[in-house]
Design a protein around this motif. Structure first.
Motif, PDB file in Angstrom:
ATOM      1  N   VAL A 100      -0.397  23.328  12.926  1.00 41.76           N
ATOM      2  CA  VAL A 100      -1.275  22.934  14.234  1.00 41.76           C
ATOM      3  C   VAL A 100      -1.841  21.664  14.013  1.00 41.76           C
ATOM      4  CG1 VAL A 100      -1.945  25.429  14.362  1.00 41.76           C
ATOM      5  CG2 VAL A 100      -3.337  23.984  12.816  1.00 41.76           C
ATOM      6  N   VAL A 101      -1.265  20.849  13.121  1.00 38.85           N
ATOM      7  CA  VAL A 101      -1.837  19.385  13.057  1.00 38.85           C
ATOM      8  C   VAL A 101      -1.306  18.525  14.296  1.00 38.85           C
ATOM      9  CG1 VAL A 101      -1.923  17.324  11.634  1.00 38.85           C
ATOM     10  CG2 VAL A 101      -2.518  19.466  10.751  1.00 38.85           C
ATOM     11  N   ALA A 102      -1.717  17.742  14.883  1.00 37.53           N
ATOM     12  CA  ALA A 102      -1.331  16.708  15.931  1.00 37.53           C
ATOM     13  C   ALA A 102      -2.116  15.531  16.278  1.00 37.53           C
ATOM     14  CB  ALA A 102      -1.211  17.529  17.271  1.00 37.53           C
ATOM     15  N   PRO A 103      -1.894  14.518  16.455  1.00 37.91           N
ATOM     16  CA  PRO A 103      -2.745  13.347  16.953  1.00 37.91           C
ATOM     17  C   PRO A 103      -3.873  13.649  17.719  1.00 37.91           C
ATOM     18  CG  PRO A 103      -0.504  12.834  17.278  1.00 37.91           C
ATOM     19  CD  PRO A 103      -0.396  14.399  17.243  1.00 37.91           C
ATOM     20  N   GLU A 104      -4.054  14.607  18.600  1.00 41.36           N
ATOM     21  CA  GLU A 104      -5.359  15.182  19.407  1.00 41.36           C
ATOM     22  C   GLU A 104      -6.079  16.142  18.729  1.00 41.36           C
ATOM     23  OE1 GLU A 104      -1.772  17.867  20.774  1.00 41.36           O
ATOM     24  OE2 GLU A 104      -2.081  15.692  20.123  1.00 41.36           O
ATOM     25  N   ILE A 105      -5.769  16.429  17.650  1.00 41.60           N
ATOM     26  CA  ILE A 105      -6.388  17.719  16.972  1.00 41.60           C
ATOM     27  C   ILE A 105      -7.471  16.850  15.819  1.00 41.60           C
ATOM     28  CG2 ILE A 105      -6.415  19.574  15.194  1.00 41.60           C
ATOM     29  CD1 ILE A 105      -5.716  20.063  18.085  1.00 41.60           C
ATOM     30  N   GLY A 106      -8.520  17.204  15.996  1.00 45.37           N
ATOM     31  CA  GLY A 106      -9.838  16.417  15.016  1.00 45.37           C
ATOM     32  C   GLY A 106     -10.327  17.488  14.178  1.00 45.37           C
ATOM     33  N   ALA A 107     -10.035  18.851  14.119  1.00 44.88           N
ATOM     34  CA  ALA A 107     -10.264  19.574  13.277  1.00 44.88           C
ATOM     35  C   ALA A 107      -9.154  20.749  13.110  1.00 44.88           C
ATOM     36  CB  ALA A 107     -11.791  20.432  13.514  1.00 44.88           C
ATOM     37  N   VAL A 108      -9.296  21.371  11.886  1.00 47.12           N
ATOM     38  CA  VAL A 108      -8.375  22.487  11.688  1.00 47.12           C
ATOM     39  C   VAL A 108      -8.961  23.610  10.686  1.00 47.12           C
ATOM     40  CG1 VAL A 108      -6.125  23.287  10.668  1.00 47.12           C
ATOM     41  CG2 VAL A 108      -6.095  21.257  11.948  1.00 47.12           C
ATOM     42  N   VAL A 109      -9.198  24.802  11.257  1.00 45.88           N
ATOM     43  CA  VAL A 109      -9.791  25.855  10.411  1.00 45.88           C
ATOM     44  C   VAL A 109      -8.938  26.974  10.296  1.00 45.88           C
ATOM     45  CG1 VAL A 109     -11.605  27.599  10.611  1.00 45.88           C
ATOM     46  CG2 VAL A 109     -12.014  25.456  11.369  1.00 45.88           C
ATOM     47  N   THR A 110      -8.789  27.171   8.856  1.00 42.41           N
ATOM     48  CA  THR A 110      -7.828  28.196   8.579  1.00 42.41           C
ATOM     49  C   THR A 110      -8.427  29.352   7.888  1.00 42.41           C
ATOM     50  OG1 THR A 110      -6.391  26.368   7.678  1.00 42.41           O
ATOM     51  CG2 THR A 110      -5.730  28.621   6.708  1.00 42.41           C
ATOM     52  N   GLY A 168      -5.247  40.121  -4.272  1.00 39.63           N
ATOM     53  CA  GLY A 168      -5.455  38.657  -4.555  1.00 39.63           C
ATOM     54  C   GLY A 168      -4.413  38.011  -3.542  1.00 39.63           C
ATOM     55  N   GLU A 169      -3.489  38.787  -3.384  1.00 41.15           N
ATOM     56  CA  GLU A 169      -2.455  37.987  -2.439  1.00 41.15           C
ATOM     57  C   GLU A 169      -2.718  37.759  -0.879  1.00 41.15           C
ATOM     58  OE1 GLU A 169       2.087  38.500  -4.090  1.00 41.15           O
ATOM     59  OE2 GLU A 169       1.348  40.343  -3.452  1.00 41.15           O
ATOM     60  N   ALA A 170      -2.358  37.062  -0.249  1.00 40.82           N
ATOM     61  CA  ALA A 170      -2.615  36.844   1.269  1.00 40.82           C
ATOM     62  C   ALA A 170      -1.866  37.641   1.903  1.00 40.82           C
ATOM     63  CB  ALA A 170      -2.360  35.475   1.690  1.00 40.82           C
ATOM     64  N   SER A 171      -2.445  38.339   3.015  1.00 37.66           N
ATOM     65  CA  SER A 171      -1.795  39.178   3.941  1.00 37.66           C
ATOM     66  C   SER A 171      -1.637  38.691   5.200  1.00 37.66           C
ATOM     67  CB  SER A 171      -2.657  40.547   4.221  1.00 37.66           C
ATOM     68  OG  SER A 171      -4.031  40.328   4.605  1.00 37.66           O
ATOM     69  N   VAL A 172      -2.711  37.661   5.633  1.00 35.31           N
ATOM     70  CA  VAL A 172      -2.605  36.905   6.821  1.00 35.31           C
ATOM     71  C   VAL A 172      -3.216  35.585   6.952  1.00 35.31           C
ATOM     72  CG1 VAL A 172      -4.652  37.937   7.654  1.00 35.31           C
ATOM     73  CG2 VAL A 172      -3.351  36.861   9.479  1.00 35.31           C
ATOM     74  N   VAL A 173      -2.783  34.619   7.552  1.00 37.19           N
ATOM     75  CA  VAL A 173      -3.231  33.233   7.606  1.00 37.19           C
ATOM     76  C   VAL A 173      -3.003  32.878   9.016  1.00 37.19           C
ATOM     77  CG1 VAL A 173      -2.709  30.883   6.964  1.00 37.19           C
ATOM     78  CG2 VAL A 173      -2.277  32.572   5.323  1.00 37.19           C
ATOM     79  N   ILE A 174      -4.035  32.455   9.503  1.00 36.90           N
ATOM     80  CA  ILE A 174      -4.469  31.840  10.892  1.00 36.90           C
ATOM     81  C   ILE A 174      -4.976  30.382  10.693  1.00 36.90           C
ATOM     82  CG2 ILE A 174      -5.701  32.224  12.869  1.00 36.90           C
ATOM     83  CD1 ILE A 174      -5.863  35.271  12.445  1.00 36.90           C
ATOM     84  N   ALA A 175      -4.304  29.584  11.498  1.00 39.83           N
ATOM     85  CA  ALA A 175      -4.781  28.323  11.577  1.00 39.83           C
ATOM     86  C   ALA A 175      -4.988  28.071  12.980  1.00 39.83           C
ATOM     87  CB  ALA A 175      -3.707  27.374  10.974  1.00 39.83           C
ATOM     88  N   VAL A 176      -6.052  27.343  13.179  1.00 40.02           N
ATOM     89  CA  VAL A 176      -6.532  26.811  14.787  1.00 40.02           C
ATOM     90  C   VAL A 176      -6.952  25.296  14.401  1.00 40.02           C
ATOM     91  CG1 VAL A 176      -8.117  27.315  16.660  1.00 40.02           C
ATOM     92  CG2 VAL A 176      -7.116  29.197  15.230  1.00 40.02           C
ATOM     93  N   GLY A 177      -6.360  24.425  15.372  1.00 40.26           N
ATOM     94  CA  GLY A 177      -6.609  23.149  15.562  1.00 40.26           C
ATOM     95  C   GLY A 177      -7.312  22.856  16.967  1.00 40.26           C
ATOM     96  N   THR A 178      -8.277  22.226  16.917  1.00 44.04           N
ATOM     97  CA  THR A 178      -9.047  21.786  18.229  1.00 44.04           C
ATOM     98  C   THR A 178      -9.467  20.432  18.310  1.00 44.04           C
ATOM     99  OG1 THR A 178     -11.093  22.591  17.703  1.00 44.04           O
ATOM    100  CG2 THR A 178      -9.826  24.366  18.864  1.00 44.04           C
TER     101      THR A 178
END
Length: 228
Positions: A100-110, A168-178
């Motif tokens: 979700v990283v891009a030039p117009e993205i200023g914040a990424v929350v995971t 302890g293992e990850a079942s889901v990962v969500i990333a949002v960039g805005t």
């Protein structure tokens, strides 16, 4: 009579989404082989197909009965760069965030959901996740569209793991960039809430003294209108 349902690339290769035939008594793998002979374009895809009978995953040697529904399920991840995927391998939060990283993205929350050991005083030994993969991916895409309407310019990636997961293992990962941080936090919270409402993924909690399936959704989706 056995009904066969084909999805995505399998349906395209065979040129149809449903078939039926007198295949009771054959194994699921034998039916796939027969269909590969009937539809040569299906042949190269056959080794990659997951098989489900009456909505339960089965091995190729599962013997079919009259009235069964056999589903041919192609891989759904679409490769490492797929924005929305159901996978069987361990998840990487960094890998999902990079999507979700891009030039117009200023914040990424995971957001990373992990398997916890204790729930309401009961010790979990491990979890087992199962999904309806094609529909799960489609509903993830729906969540991303909803986020795009509420937070213009947002980019979303969701990866969910299925199979057996240890503590302890990850079942889901969500990333949002805005473009701005407030939107990223709010949209990521929205994404996990909606995933639990509408995405067809289930988990079996295995305890020291028992086990039970627990739906990831909090009820039928029509009971949970989109949050506006």
């Amino acid at each position: 009579m056995v009904r066969v349902r084909l999805f995505a690339g399998a349906a395209q290769a065979a040129g149809r989404r449903e078939l039926s035939g007198d295949w009771a008594g054959l194994t699921a793998g034998e039916v796939v082989q027969e269909l590969a002979r009937q539809f040569p374009s299906l042949g190269p895809l056959a080794p990659t197909l997951a098989l489900a009978v009456n909505r339960e995953y089965v091995e190729p040697d599962h013997r079919l009965q009259d009235g069964d529904e056999l589903a041919l399920i192609p891989p759904v991840s679409g490769g490492e760069e797929a924005l929305f995927e159901v996978v069987t391998h361990p998840l990487s939060a960094d890998a999902v965030a990079r999507k979700v990283v891009a030039p117009e993205i200023g914040a990424v929350v995971t957001f990373v959901g992990t398997v916890r050991e204790w729930t309401h005083g009961r010790r979990t030994v491990h979890l087992e996740y199962e999904a309806y993969p094609e529909m799960a991916v489609r509903e993830m895409e729906r969540i991303a569209r909803e986020i795009g309407e509420r937070w213009p310019g947002a980019r979303v990636a969701i990866s969910h793991r299925v199979g057996r997961l240890e503590i302890g293992e990850a079942s889901v990962v969500i990333a949002v960039g805005t473009p701005h941080r407030a939107g990223a936090f709010d949209a990521c919270r929205y994404a996990i809430d909606r995933l639990k409402q509408i995405v067809p993924i289930w988990k079996k909690e295995v305890w020291e003294n028992g086990e039970a399936w627990v739906g990831a959704q909090s009820g039928p989706p029509w009971q949970h209108p989109e949050k506006r």
